[in-house]
Design an enzyme around this catalytic site. Structure first.
Site, short mmCIF file in Angstrom:
data_model
loop_
_atom_site.label_atom_id
_atom_site.label_comp_id
_atom_site.label_asym_id
_atom_site.label_seq_id
_atom_site.Cartn_x
_atom_site.Cartn_y
_atom_site.Cartn_z
NE ARG A 72 -8.55 -11.91 1.53
CZ ARG A 72 -8.86 -10.92 0.69
NH1 ARG A 72 -7.91 -10.35 -0.02
NH2 ARG A 72 -10.11 -10.51 0.55
CD GLN A 91 -9.31 -3.99 -7.12
OE1 GLN A 91 -10.14 -4.50 -6.41
NE2 GLN A 91 -8.21 -3.44 -6.64
CG HIS A 128 -1.89 -1.06 1.34
ND1 HIS A 128 -1.85 -2.03 2.31
CD2 HIS A 128 -2.99 -1.34 0.59
CE1 HIS A 128 -2.88 -2.85 2.16
NE2 HIS A 128 -3.57 -2.47 1.12
CG ASP A 158 -5.76 -6.77 -6.03
OD1 ASP A 158 -6.38 -7.76 -5.63
OD2 ASP A 158 -4.95 -6.14 -5.31
P1 AMP Z 1 -6.51 -3.70 -0.62
O1 AMP Z 1 -6.34 -2.94 0.65
O2 AMP Z 1 -6.08 -5.12 -0.57
O3 AMP Z 1 -7.88 -3.50 -1.24
O4 AMP Z 1 -5.50 -3.04 -1.65
C1 AMP Z 1 -5.52 -1.66 -1.92
C2 AMP Z 1 -4.64 -1.41 -3.11
O5 AMP Z 1 -3.32 -1.84 -2.80
C3 AMP Z 1 -5.08 -2.18 -4.37
O6 AMP Z 1 -4.95 -1.33 -5.49
C4 AMP Z 1 -4.11 -3.33 -4.41
O7 AMP Z 1 -3.89 -3.81 -5.71
C5 AMP Z 1 -2.86 -2.67 -3.85
N1 AMP Z 1 -1.93 -3.67 -3.33
C6 AMP Z 1 -2.21 -4.69 -2.48
N2 AMP Z 1 -1.11 -5.44 -2.26
C7 AMP Z 1 -0.10 -4.88 -2.99
C8 AMP Z 1 1.27 -5.20 -3.20
N3 AMP Z 1 1.85 -6.25 -2.61
N4 AMP Z 1 1.99 -4.42 -4.03
C9 AMP Z 1 1.41 -3.34 -4.64
N5 AMP Z 1 0.12 -2.99 -4.48
C10 AMP Z 1 -0.63 -3.75 -3.68
#
Ligand code: AMP
Length: 280
Positions: free
Chosen positions: A188, A154, A37, A151
């Site tokens: 997760r 997405q 993030h 994602d």
């Molecule tokens: P989430 O909180 O899982 O909904 O993720 C929020 C954003 O962070 C989304 O755009 C995800 O694709 C991105 N994200 C989650 N994990 C990673 C990661 N390991 N590297 C880069 N972006 C990520």
């Protein structure tokens, strides 16, 4: 950092910033923040005057109630991280604020991208993602929105959403941030035991194996190899291993080096479902 819980308060503040000519970079998240993030936030900061982050565990995108109930919530630590990253505004709304009781859920004609891969295993998931992102974009009207390649589907869905709604925002994709073992950072991951966390790095090794062999092996055989590798290392089920064209996620039967491919995986370890992908 200013924290807003109410849509109207946020809009008022943003309109004042707009009058000063500021540009807005927006990073939507579900919290339980990690380095992945933060890499999105750093990218947003480098490309806009003000960085706005949201933390909202969006109920409409969870098709599995257990996944929703067990989704980690670490708001106090998240706020500290966002402060230290120089985020200007945190939007931390309640469910009622995003989905007022008198509002009707919208439906988006997303086409095939909605029902393939993740969509096939998580019915309704992408409609929920579009509902929340559409609402955020309408409230915030950012100049850029930054999302993670992790994602990948997405991101494709949001591109389609922007086509459908005509919202004027630039979508920027940020590469996947990984632990030193190769495991993609994910909220997760905190639900994995130490042993599972070590085993879960097989996903990235298997993806790299796929990337290195795509030019010489048939996609069908490679999918079988990648699946076998993952299942031999702690994972009990693969929802899918797919080798697709990166521009439309159509399955690849014969690999063409002139077109970017992507290998995507979704697999379960313990009761945690992890996804990852690699571009070729
Ligand atoms: P989430 O909180 O899982 O909904 O993720 C929020 C954003 O962070 C989304 O755009 C995800 O694709 C991105 N994200 C989650 N994990 C990673 C990661 N390991 N590297 C880069 N972006 C990520």
């Amino acid at each position: 950092m200013i924290i807003f819980k109410k849509v109207n308060d946020l809009k008022q503040q943003l309109s004042a910033f707009r009058k000063q000519g500021k540009t807005f970079g927006f990073v939507p998240t579900m919290g339980a923040l990690h380095e992945g993030h933060l890499s999105l936030i750093r990218l947003a900061r480098s490309k806009s005057d003000l960085t706005i982050c949201s933390i909202f565990v969006n109920p409409t995108q969870f098709n599995d109630p257990e996944d929703f109930n067990k989704y980690p919530v670490t708001t106090a630590a998240d706020i500290q991280l966002l402060e230290s990253e120089g985020v200007d505004i945190l939007f931390l709304p309640s469910v009622e604020e995003i989905y007022p009781p008198d509002s009707q859920p919208k439906h988006y004609a997303l086409g095939t991208v909605e029902t393939m891969l993740e969509g096939a295993y998580r019915p309704g998931h992408f409609q929920g993602v579009c509902q929340v992102i559409d609402r955020f974009l309408t409230i915030i009207e950012p100049d850029i929105i930054v999302m993670g390649q992790k994602d990948y589907q997405q991101v494709m869905v949001i591109k389609k959403l922007l086509e459908l709604t005509g919202q004027q925002v630039r979508l920027i994709t940020c590469p996947t941030l990984r632990e030193f073992t190769g495991l993609a950072r994910s909220s997760r991951n905190t639900r994995l035991t130490d042993e599972q966390r070590a085993q879960a790095s097989i996903i990235y090794s298997a993806l790299l194996y796929g990337k290195n062999h795509l030019a010489t092996a048939s996609p069908g055989l490679l999918i079988a190899d990648i699946t076998a590798k993952i299942l031999s290392n702690g994972f009990y089920k693969c929802d899918y291993v797919a080798i697709c064209n990166a521009d439309d996620l159509s399955p690849i039967e014969v690999y063409n080096t002139n077109r970017t491919a992507i290998i995507l995986v979704a697999a379960f370890i313990g009761n945690v479902r992890l996804i990852d992908n690699i571009l070729v």
